[in-house]
Design an enzyme around this catalytic site. Structure first.
Site, mmCIF file in Angstrom:
data_model
loop_
_atom_site.group_PDB
_atom_site.id
_atom_site.type_symbol
_atom_site.label_atom_id
_atom_site.label_comp_id
_atom_site.label_asym_id
_atom_site.label_seq_id
_atom_site.Cartn_x
_atom_site.Cartn_y
_atom_site.Cartn_z
ATOM 1 N N ASP A 13 0.816 -1.220 0.000
ATOM 2 C CA ASP A 13 0.000 0.000 0.000
ATOM 3 C C ASP A 13 0.852 1.272 0.000
ATOM 4 O O ASP A 13 0.438 2.295 0.542
ATOM 5 C CB ASP A 13 -0.965 0.022 1.198
ATOM 6 N N LYS A 16 2.323 1.995 -5.168
ATOM 7 C CA LYS A 16 3.047 1.475 -6.337
ATOM 8 C C LYS A 16 2.232 1.631 -7.612
ATOM 9 O O LYS A 16 2.775 1.854 -8.679
ATOM 10 C CB LYS A 16 3.374 -0.018 -6.136
ATOM 11 N N GLY A 40 -4.122 -4.623 -4.144
ATOM 12 C CA GLY A 40 -5.105 -3.638 -4.605
ATOM 13 C C GLY A 40 -4.353 -2.390 -5.006
ATOM 14 O O GLY A 40 -3.808 -1.689 -4.151
ATOM 15 N N HIS A 41 -4.243 -2.143 -6.290
ATOM 16 C CA HIS A 41 -3.512 -0.969 -6.756
ATOM 17 C C HIS A 41 -4.505 0.082 -7.237
ATOM 18 O O HIS A 41 -5.239 -0.137 -8.191
ATOM 19 C CB HIS A 41 -2.543 -1.357 -7.884
ATOM 20 N N GLN A 208 2.316 -5.984 -2.886
ATOM 21 C CA GLN A 208 2.682 -6.000 -1.459
ATOM 22 C C GLN A 208 4.014 -5.258 -1.228
ATOM 23 O O GLN A 208 4.319 -4.360 -1.999
ATOM 24 C CB GLN A 208 2.736 -7.437 -0.907
#
Ligand code: IMP
Length: 413
Positions: A13, A16, A40-41, A208
């Site tokens: 988080d 990225k 989750g991006h 991650q």
């Protein structure tokens, strides 16, 4: 164009997705190499918010080819949903990537419930998918190229686990989607090498962060893959000697979602303010993220592990109005000062962080376009991070939009 790896140096988080989106303009091929839809991006682009879980963030740029490498674990139902707004011909999926089925999610749930100390997984079946891979029970993307074979393999797997599951109807429901992606399931290793010979450039998007790495993170409170860039070699078959730039992403403070040790964590009005301003809720699970001070002991460990050779600092704007900023520079363990991360959770949980304190600022940073426009206190904070890690900061993100990115010139800091 030098090939680039984007790596999170904390607990994920770090932003990225935004960095990959920024770089996708210059790169031809964007590659995800590990993890699955636990990631989750979030990317804000073209006036829209995109939350990507499996697809590389480059998918938002029409010129890119987006590769899902062999190190990934892929849930077909999740992929079908996520691909809906995009052109499937712009992805390639490794025929060696492993599949996630409802069985894996069930095992994830059961394992979490049986453990004395839960990990706080995303319950997407990630750990069990890597377990089955290591125990040579997994089913890979290549199986989808022959639907009869796939159905038989899945039936065998369900029987082995005594898992009551209507395999026929699962396969039948997914058949139209499987047929859509079949032409794009390929040997992505060969593809990457062929594209390299044609002079194409690559951006590898980690999911991650290093502190969640199965080996180098805060075990056992980690994910089951290797977010460090050295795993690119195994997880894509593209030797990491061809990846010259390793951009380490650091959030200007620290967050963690899920269980596990977090020495610099605090909960008060200031951390609650950061959570709200930074929208610190998990992109995959919606869970509130835990907030802490920047932790240099962990960051120095992450830099050693990752070989990061340039840095991006994200969410600096969120720290506006925090009166004092602390950076943990050492830990105290049983009366001794240490500067490495204890391997055992029972030791890590007992460390007392020692801090260096910096003055905060009140100015809104969201409109700053250059380092010179930042308040002196923000520059001092950035300089401290740069000198403690001895790596140049090249980018500073001051807001969620693409344009809110300061490019740091040599000598600016
Ligand atoms: P799993 O990856 O679902 O097995 O979860 C293992 C740990 O990694 C849990 O603490 C999760 O919250 C954390 N985790 C997994 N993916 C992410 C991510 O993309 N961002 C932040 N934490 C993550």
């Amino acid at each position: 164009m030098k090939n680039l790896a984007i790596v999170g140096l904390q607990f994920g988080d770090e932003g990225k997705g935004k960095l990959t989106d920024t770089f996708a303009v210059d790169y031809d091929v964007i590659v995800r190499y590990q993890g699955g839809n636990n990631a989750g991006h979030t990317v804000y682009a073209n006036g829209k918010k995109y939350v990507l879980h499996l697809l590389p963030s480059g998918i938002i740029h029409d010129h890119t080819l987006n590769v899902l490498g062999n190190g990934m674990v892929i849930d077909l139902e999740a992929l079908a949903e996520e691909l809906k707004p995009f052109d499937v011909s712009r992805i390639r999926i490794s025929n060696r990537a492993h599949l996630i089925f409802p069985l894996h999610k069930e095992l994830d749930r059961q394992q979490e419930e049986k453990r004395q100390h839960t990990i706080g997984t995303t319950r997407k079946g990630i750990g069990p998918a890597y377990q089955l891979k290591a125990s040579r029970m997994g089913i890979r993307m290549a199986s989808l190229l022959n639907l009869e074979r796939f159905e038989n393999e899945l039936q065998e797997l369900a029987e082995y686990y005594d898992y009551s599951f209507d395999v026929k109807s699962y396969v039948k429901t997914l058949t139209p989607f499987i047929k859509t992606i079949q032409p794009y399931i390929v040997d992505t290793t060969k593809l990457l090498h062929d594209l390299q010979k044609q002079g194409r450039s690559f951006c590898f998007e980690g999911a991650q962060g290093v502190m969640l790495d199965l080996d180098h993170g805060t075990y056992p409170y980690v994910t089951s893959s290797h977010p460090t860039p050295s795993s690119i070699a195994v997880d894509t078959g593209f030797p990491d000697q061809f990846v010259d730039r390793k951009l380490g992403i650091i959030k200007a403070y620290l967050t963690r979602v899920g269980e596990g040790c977090f020495p610099t964590e605090y909960e008060d009005d200031i951390s609650r303010g950061i959570r709200e301003r930074g929208h610190e809720y998990g992109a995959t699970t919606g869970r509130p993220r835990r907030i802490g001070h920047l932790d240099m002991v962990m960051l120095q460990h992450a830099v050693r592990v990752s070989g990061a050779n340039e840095l991006a600092i994200t969410l600096l704007d969120v720290l506006t109005s925090v009166p004092e900023l602390n950076i943990a520079t050492q830990y105290e363990l049983d009366g001794k000062m240490i500067d490495d991360v204890p391997a055992h959770e029972n030791d890590l949980v007992r460390v007392i962080p020692h801090y260096q304190t910096f003055q905060g600022w009140h100015e809104d940073l969201q409109h700053c376009q250059t380092i010179q426009e930042l308040p002196l206190q923000a520059k001092t904070y950035l300089r401290a991070i740069q000198s403690m890690l001895n790596i140049p900061i090249r980018f500073v993100s001051v807001g969620p939009q693409r344009e809110q990115m300061i490019r740091v010139q040599e000598g600016d800091l």
